[in-house]
Scaffold this motif. Structure first.
Motif, PDB file in Angstrom:
ATOM      1  N   PRO A   1      45.684  28.797  17.117  1.00 53.94           N
ATOM      2  CA  PRO A   1      44.911  30.047  17.265  1.00 53.94           C
ATOM      3  C   PRO A   1      45.795  31.285  17.380  1.00 53.94           C
ATOM      4  CG  PRO A   1      43.960  28.318  18.621  1.00 53.94           C
ATOM      5  CD  PRO A   1      45.259  27.777  18.115  1.00 53.94           C
ATOM      6  N   GLU A   2      46.887  31.199  18.137  1.00 52.76           N
ATOM      7  CA  GLU A   2      47.784  32.348  18.293  1.00 52.76           C
ATOM      8  C   GLU A   2      48.570  32.613  17.011  1.00 52.76           C
ATOM      9  OE1 GLU A   2      49.538  32.330  22.638  1.00 52.76           O
ATOM     10  OE2 GLU A   2      48.831  30.332  22.057  1.00 52.76           O
ATOM     11  N   ILE A   3      48.915  31.546  16.301  1.00 54.96           N
ATOM     12  CA  ILE A   3      49.634  31.717  15.037  1.00 54.96           C
ATOM     13  C   ILE A   3      48.740  32.383  14.001  1.00 54.96           C
ATOM     14  CG2 ILE A   3      50.707  30.469  13.119  1.00 54.96           C
ATOM     15  CD1 ILE A   3      51.632  28.383  15.216  1.00 54.96           C
ATOM     16  N   GLU A   4      47.508  31.905  13.890  1.00 58.85           N
ATOM     17  CA  GLU A   4      46.579  32.482  12.904  1.00 58.85           C
ATOM     18  C   GLU A   4      46.219  33.927  13.247  1.00 58.85           C
ATOM     19  OE1 GLU A   4      43.291  29.794  12.708  1.00 58.85           O
ATOM     20  OE2 GLU A   4      44.282  28.484  11.241  1.00 58.85           O
ATOM     21  N   ALA A   5      46.248  34.257  14.530  1.00 57.77           N
ATOM     22  CA  ALA A   5      45.957  35.631  14.946  1.00 57.77           C
ATOM     23  C   ALA A   5      47.159  36.552  14.772  1.00 57.77           C
ATOM     24  CB  ALA A   5      45.498  35.643  16.408  1.00 57.77           C
TER      25      ALA A   5
END
Length: 221
Positions: A91-95
């Motif tokens: 989730p943090e990578i995609e954000a």
């Protein structure tokens, strides 16, 4: 991401070797503290053996100060544990909040902040990076002639985050497991893995005498 899901049976202790004392703190706490101290590290994630989250949390708590560490359960193999950690960061990578992921072996307590920073910086520039240290005095058991210069591979190994997710997703689809992060990266990505000069002091605690050597190095510092 710091891997702490190994058994460590060869050390001869009755517990996970990364929870053994090294000076004034557990083995694992050394690298956790180094990672937390880096200015551009957004999150530190520790991958633990199933059922050990409470033990790891209790061991680390006195040494975190204001820092926060996430815990995620790993798998039966190193690759499975890495994949579990990568999935937790998706989730943090995609954000766009995490651009590089560094994966470190919790049984290497003396990597140091400078090596973490250099590996992350190199991965940001080139795609992938890992520490290497020159090996000497090697004797091939099968009679082959070895190259005159060989490096031993260490951790932390660092990689651009989105490409790392793509590599591990492809590995999951193929049921492929690498021996370390660089093996999976090299199989599924075309970006290089650049060597960052390291030091033999970045030892991995495998046997009881390794813990004695690490303590001597810590005392010397």
């Amino acid at each position: 991401m710091i891997l702490a899901a190994g058994a460590g049976a060869r050390v001869g202790a009755g517990s996970n070797k990364v929870l053994l004392p090294l000076g004034d703190r557990p083995v694992l706490a050394w690298s956790v503290q180094d990672a937390l101290a880096l200015d551009d590290v957004r999150r530190v994630l520790v991958v633990v053996r199933p059922g050990e989250a409470d033990d790891v949390a209790a061991a680390l708590a006195p040494h975190l100060g204001d820092g926060e560490v996430g815990l995620v359960e790993g798998g039966a193999t190193r690759h499975a544990s890495e994949w579990a950690g990568v999935q937790a960061l998706v989730p943090e990578i995609e954000a766009g909040e995490v651009d590089v992921v560094a994966i470190h072996d919790g049984a290497r307590p003396l990597a140091g902040r400078a090596l973490f920073a250099a590996t992350i910086r190199t991965a940001r520039e080139s795609g992938g990076a890992l520490p290497g240290v020159r090996l000497a005095g090697l004797l091939p058991l099968d009679g082959r002639t070895l190259p005159t210069e060989l490096d031993g591979v260490q951790t932390p190994q660092a990689f651009r985050a989105r490409d790392l997710v793509a590599a591990y997703s492809a590995a999951a689809a193929d049921d492929f497991e690498g021996t370390d992060t660089a093996a999976c990266w090299s199989r599924y990505r075309d970006l290089p893995v650049v060597r960052v000069p390291s030091d033999p002091a970045n030892l991995k605690i495998t046997f009881a005498e390794d813990l004695d050597l690490a303590l001597a190095l810590v005392t010397g510092r």
